[in-house]
Design a protein around this motif. Sequence first.
Motif, PDB file in Angstrom:
ATOM      1  N   MET A  81      11.265 -13.815  -7.393  1.00 16.47           N
ATOM      2  CA  MET A  81      12.647 -14.373  -6.702  1.00 16.47           C
ATOM      3  C   MET A  81      12.193 -15.309  -5.665  1.00 16.47           C
ATOM      4  O   MET A  81      13.271 -15.682  -5.028  1.00 16.47           O
ATOM      5  N   ALA A  82      10.907 -15.871  -5.542  1.00 13.76           N
ATOM      6  CA  ALA A  82      10.514 -17.005  -4.755  1.00 13.76           C
ATOM      7  C   ALA A  82      11.047 -16.752  -3.179  1.00 13.76           C
ATOM      8  O   ALA A  82      11.548 -17.347  -2.534  1.00 13.76           O
ATOM      9  N   ILE A  83      10.837 -15.451  -2.711  1.00  9.99           N
ATOM     10  CA  ILE A  83      11.094 -15.038  -1.534  1.00  9.99           C
ATOM     11  C   ILE A  83      10.079 -15.667  -0.379  1.00  9.99           C
ATOM     12  O   ILE A  83       8.880 -15.566  -0.657  1.00  9.99           O
ATOM     13  N   ASP A  84      10.703 -16.267   0.649  1.00 11.47           N
ATOM     14  CA  ASP A  84       9.925 -17.168   1.567  1.00 11.47           C
ATOM     15  C   ASP A  84       9.265 -16.045   2.597  1.00 11.47           C
ATOM     16  O   ASP A  84       8.075 -16.292   2.991  1.00 11.47           O
ATOM     17  N   CYS A  85       9.921 -14.899   3.001  1.00 12.04           N
ATOM     18  CA  CYS A  85       9.346 -14.098   3.881  1.00 12.04           C
ATOM     19  C   CYS A  85       9.776 -12.651   3.716  1.00 12.04           C
ATOM     20  O   CYS A  85      10.874 -12.558   3.447  1.00 12.04           O
ATOM     21  N   LEU A  86       8.891 -11.732   3.167  1.00 14.75           N
ATOM     22  CA  LEU A  86       9.012 -10.309   2.921  1.00 14.75           C
ATOM     23  C   LEU A  86       8.441  -9.519   4.109  1.00 14.75           C
ATOM     24  O   LEU A  86       7.240  -9.653   4.192  1.00 14.75           O
ATOM     25  N   PHE A  87       9.327  -8.718   4.601  1.00 18.08           N
ATOM     26  CA  PHE A  87       8.671  -7.812   5.687  1.00 18.08           C
ATOM     27  C   PHE A  87       9.423  -6.283   5.472  1.00 18.08           C
ATOM     28  O   PHE A  87      10.081  -5.951   4.751  1.00 18.08           O
ATOM     29  N   LEU A  88       8.755  -5.487   6.364  1.00 18.02           N
ATOM     30  CA  LEU A  88       8.977  -4.002   6.515  1.00 18.02           C
ATOM     31  C   LEU A  88       8.791  -3.728   7.832  1.00 18.02           C
ATOM     32  O   LEU A  88       8.253  -4.319   8.649  1.00 18.02           O
ATOM     33  N   LEU A  89       9.712  -2.659   8.336  1.00 18.81           N
ATOM     34  CA  LEU A  89       9.759  -1.971   9.253  1.00 18.81           C
ATOM     35  C   LEU A  89       9.520  -0.385   9.237  1.00 18.81           C
ATOM     36  O   LEU A  89      10.071   0.071   8.339  1.00 18.81           O
ATOM     37  N   THR A  90       8.516   0.212  10.062  1.00 19.04           N
ATOM     38  CA  THR A  90       8.102   1.686   9.909  1.00 19.04           C
ATOM     39  C   THR A  90       7.800   2.102  11.287  1.00 19.04           C
ATOM     40  O   THR A  90       8.209   1.411  12.202  1.00 19.04           O
ATOM     41  N   ASN A  91       7.164   3.239  11.065  1.00 16.93           N
ATOM     42  CA  ASN A  91       6.746   3.893  12.457  1.00 16.93           C
ATOM     43  C   ASN A  91       5.522   4.237  12.229  1.00 16.93           C
ATOM     44  O   ASN A  91       4.919   4.697  11.120  1.00 16.93           O
ATOM     45  N   LYS A  92       4.596   4.372  13.442  1.00 19.46           N
ATOM     46  CA  LYS A  92       3.387   5.002  13.279  1.00 19.46           C
ATOM     47  C   LYS A  92       2.927   6.239  12.778  1.00 19.46           C
ATOM     48  O   LYS A  92       1.801   6.442  12.193  1.00 19.46           O
ATOM     49  N   GLN A  93       3.909   7.102  12.588  1.00 21.74           N
ATOM     50  CA  GLN A  93       3.928   8.441  12.251  1.00 21.74           C
ATOM     51  C   GLN A  93       3.469   8.264  10.592  1.00 21.74           C
ATOM     52  O   GLN A  93       3.081   9.241   9.953  1.00 21.74           O
ATOM     53  N   CYS A  94       4.139   7.285  10.140  1.00 18.91           N
ATOM     54  CA  CYS A  94       3.966   6.950   8.568  1.00 18.91           C
ATOM     55  C   CYS A  94       2.643   6.546   8.170  1.00 18.91           C
ATOM     56  O   CYS A  94       2.462   5.231   7.597  1.00 18.91           O
ATOM     57  N   ALA A  95       1.436   7.025   8.687  1.00 18.47           N
ATOM     58  CA  ALA A  95      -0.014   6.440   8.503  1.00 18.47           C
ATOM     59  C   ALA A  95      -0.379   6.119   7.218  1.00 18.47           C
ATOM     60  O   ALA A  95      -0.879   5.105   6.778  1.00 18.47           O
ATOM     61  N   ALA A  96      -0.064   7.256   6.361  1.00 22.29           N
ATOM     62  CA  ALA A  96      -0.344   6.892   4.872  1.00 22.29           C
ATOM     63  C   ALA A  96       0.435   5.722   4.212  1.00 22.29           C
ATOM     64  O   ALA A  96      -0.304   4.828   3.472  1.00 22.29           O
ATOM     65  N   ALA A  97       1.323   5.552   4.686  1.00 13.77           N
ATOM     66  CA  ALA A  97       2.146   4.297   3.954  1.00 13.77           C
ATOM     67  C   ALA A  97       1.773   3.043   4.462  1.00 13.77           C
ATOM     68  O   ALA A  97       1.752   2.113   3.935  1.00 13.77           O
ATOM     69  N   ILE A  98       1.588   2.928   5.973  1.00 12.44           N
ATOM     70  CA  ILE A  98       0.905   1.900   6.586  1.00 12.44           C
ATOM     71  C   ILE A  98      -0.197   1.292   6.081  1.00 12.44           C
ATOM     72  O   ILE A  98      -0.469   0.167   5.306  1.00 12.44           O
ATOM     73  N   HIS A  99      -1.168   2.338   5.668  1.00  5.59           N
ATOM     74  CA  HIS A  99      -2.470   2.113   4.850  1.00  5.59           C
ATOM     75  C   HIS A  99      -2.159   1.607   3.539  1.00  5.59           C
ATOM     76  O   HIS A  99      -2.850   0.606   3.238  1.00  5.59           O
ATOM     77  N   LEU A 100      -1.272   2.024   2.791  1.00  5.15           N
ATOM     78  CA  LEU A 100      -0.971   1.588   1.437  1.00  5.15           C
ATOM     79  C   LEU A 100      -0.387   0.101   1.613  1.00  5.15           C
ATOM     80  O   LEU A 100      -0.791  -0.646   0.671  1.00  5.15           O
ATOM     81  N   TYR A 101       0.574  -0.167   2.765  1.00  2.24           N
ATOM     82  CA  TYR A 101       1.178  -1.648   2.803  1.00  2.24           C
ATOM     83  C   TYR A 101      -0.080  -2.565   3.409  1.00  2.24           C
ATOM     84  O   TYR A 101      -0.112  -3.551   2.526  1.00  2.24           O
ATOM     85  N   GLU A 102      -0.843  -2.224   4.075  1.00  2.72           N
ATOM     86  CA  GLU A 102      -2.118  -2.871   4.335  1.00  2.72           C
ATOM     87  C   GLU A 102      -3.083  -3.140   3.093  1.00  2.72           C
ATOM     88  O   GLU A 102      -3.409  -4.547   2.972  1.00  2.72           O
ATOM     89  N   LYS A 103      -3.486  -2.134   2.473  1.00  2.69           N
ATOM     90  CA  LYS A 103      -4.142  -2.328   0.985  1.00  2.69           C
ATOM     91  C   LYS A 103      -3.608  -3.285   0.056  1.00  2.69           C
ATOM     92  O   LYS A 103      -4.173  -3.949  -0.558  1.00  2.69           O
TER      93      LYS A 103
END
Length: 133
Positions: A81-103
């Motif tokens: 889609m040629a997106i210029d900026c892709l972001f997400l918002l989450t919470n520190k309680q979602c540690a497993a998801a944050i790790h997945l995003y970082e990975k």
Amino acid sequence: MFAMEPSDIAMLNDPRRIVIEPGGRIYFARHAELGVVGTCALMNKGSGVFELTKMGVLESARGLKVGEKLLQYCLEQARQMAIDCLFLLTNKQCAAAIHLYEKNGFIHCDDIMARFGQAYARCDVAMRYRPGD
């Protein structure tokens, strides 16, 4: 994990108007035996900026790598889609998801937090997709 906020309710009540019509996309993950087990959306915020949002996998399908496959599929779609900026918002309680995003190429981003973090009361983590970082 969290209480539904007004923006969550609006999106879930009318995803066509909130996500699809402004140029976003909604994806579902289907498991051969379990049926639809996950979802994720790319929501157009305007000017080439998209939010990866409403990503979730049923508890019964966790551990099957559904979330990772779904995330990688969404990232591929975002590249097409040629997106210029892709972001997400989450919470520190979602540690497993944050790790997945970082990975998978997301980095923590103060600019994204300042620009979009107020969208959800639960938001205390903002990340931007930076492939190759």
